[in-house]
Scaffold this active site. Structure first.
Site, PDB file in Angstrom:
ATOM      1  N   ASP A  51       0.920  -1.192   0.100  1.00 47.88           N
ATOM      2  CA  ASP A  51      -0.030   0.074  -0.004  1.00 47.88           C
ATOM      3  C   ASP A  51       0.743   1.206  -0.057  1.00 47.88           C
ATOM      4  O   ASP A  51       0.687   2.279   0.680  1.00 47.88           O
ATOM      5  CB  ASP A  51      -0.909   0.115   1.347  1.00 47.88           C
ATOM      6  CG  ASP A  51      -1.632  -1.379   1.272  1.00 47.88           C
ATOM      7  OD1 ASP A  51      -1.915  -1.932   0.364  1.00 47.88           O
ATOM      8  OD2 ASP A  51      -1.742  -1.557   2.810  1.00 47.88           O
ATOM      9  N   GLU A 210     -11.320  -0.824  -3.674  1.00 47.09           N
ATOM     10  CA  GLU A 210     -10.445  -0.326  -2.686  1.00 47.09           C
ATOM     11  C   GLU A 210      -9.368   0.520  -3.215  1.00 47.09           C
ATOM     12  O   GLU A 210      -9.233   0.751  -4.332  1.00 47.09           O
ATOM     13  CB  GLU A 210      -9.984  -1.119  -1.766  1.00 47.09           C
ATOM     14  CG  GLU A 210      -9.004  -2.186  -2.247  1.00 47.09           C
ATOM     15  CD  GLU A 210      -8.475  -3.179  -1.188  1.00 47.09           C
ATOM     16  OE1 GLU A 210      -9.319  -3.578  -0.204  1.00 47.09           O
ATOM     17  OE2 GLU A 210      -7.525  -3.881  -1.542  1.00 47.09           O
TER      18      GLU A 210
END
Length: 332
Positions: A51, A210
């Site tokens: 991420d 997401e």
């Protein structure tokens, strides 16, 4: 008789040349396949990190990742990495430790983002499926919790309250994007540590799961996101465009930004940085660690990202070797 013999020799020679060409083509094809499966570039960060939020402050690049390597993503702290060339990265250490620095969450430290305004640095992050905010005087921290509670608490909207992305527009207005299951958008107040949750806008482009990320180029807003689940080898990135940071957004059909190939699997949950003073763009993302990685063991990579003449984002080549980049004009 001599004429017939001459024709036979030419025919044999032709067949030989065709055979050589076929062998050469087969070797080239085999070589290309080998590159696809065995020669992916090394990750830019040493260790298991996912991420990644990449940005530029001054004449340095920074990456703010999730610490990876535990089933259930149970990390408890965040680190910062810096580089002056995009290739060589220095670990600046822990900049926010949940058990030490927060009163309301102790684990599941995920997917941070950062923005600067008011001569401060504002760090947004997921903690135990809430979104928090922390503030520092420097990009390397240390960061402190200014409000003592989540900025966006779990249950505020549908889906999970995770994966924040802070975007500051050219006029200084700041927006926060977040959400798994749907993309939520809200305008941040001038203090960057509060917002009016009654004014949240929720959108769900086709395929959205997401990891939203927003960039602006030549007056067009690009909302990007990850599709599928991060544990799925098909995990990948798509985008939609708008003339407003709040939408409506039109998905770019047939223009995937990034997806795995060959040995590269699960390539997604990205961020993008524009080299200050240029129209050069780079994308940071994670992939399954090579070899034997999965959705809990991921590594961070950086690749060039380009646009065509019509402003479409071209598919990223996950096998392109990253070359050193220097910032010549510091971002204000």
């Amino acid at each position: 008789m001599m004429y017939i013999t001459y024709k036979i020799k030419i025919t044999a020679l032709s067949r030989f040349l065709i055979f050589v060409a076929f062998v050469s083509f087969s070797a080239a094809t085999s070589s290309a396949q080998t590159i696809d499966t065995l020669k992916a570039p090394a990750p830019v960060l040493k260790g298991l990190y996912a991420d990644p939020n990449i940005t530029a402050f001054g004449k340095k690049f920074y990456i703010y990742p999730t610490s990876d390597g535990t089933v259930g993503w149970m990390s408890t702290s965040f680190t910062c990495w810096s580089s002056d060339n995009l290739v060589d990265w220095k670990n600046e250490g822990v900049i926010l430790d949940l058990p030490r620095d927060l009163t309301w969450a102790k684990e599941r430290a995920w997917a941070p983002t950062i923005a600067t305004k008011n001569n401060k640095y504002y760090y947004y992050y997921s903690a135990n499926v809430n979104i928090g905010v922390a503030v520092a005087d420097k990009p390397e921290g240390p960061f402190k919790d200014p409000i003592g509670k989540p900025l966006i608490a779990r249950g505020t909207r549908g889906g999970q309250m995770i994966d924040p992305m802070a975007f500051v527009d050219d006029d200084g207005t700041a927006y926060l994007y977040w959400g798994q299951g749907q993309c939520n958008i809200v305008k941040l107040n001038d203090d960057m540590t509060s917002c009016d949750t009654s004014k949240i806008i929720s959108v769900k482009p086709e395929g959205y799961n997401e990891g939203p990320f927003m960039i602006k180029r030549k007056g067009i807003y690009y909302l990007m996101w990850s599709e599928y689940d991060t544990r799925d080898p098909r995990y990948s990135i798509a985008y939609a465009t708008s003339t407003s940071p709040l939408g409506p957004f039109k998905k770019a059909i047939g223009h995937p930004v990034l997806k795995g190939k060959g040995v590269v699997k699960g390539a997604g949950h990205h961020s993008v940085v524009q080299v200050p003073g240029t129209d050069d763009w780079y994308i940071a993302y994670h992939r399954f660690a090579i070899p034997d990685g999965n959705g809990y063991n991921r590594e961070t990579c950086v690749s060039p990202m380009r646009f065509d003449a019509d402003g479409n984002i071209l598919p990223v080549d996950v096998f392109e070797k990253l070359k050193p980049v220097k910032i010549k004009k510091a971002k204000k």
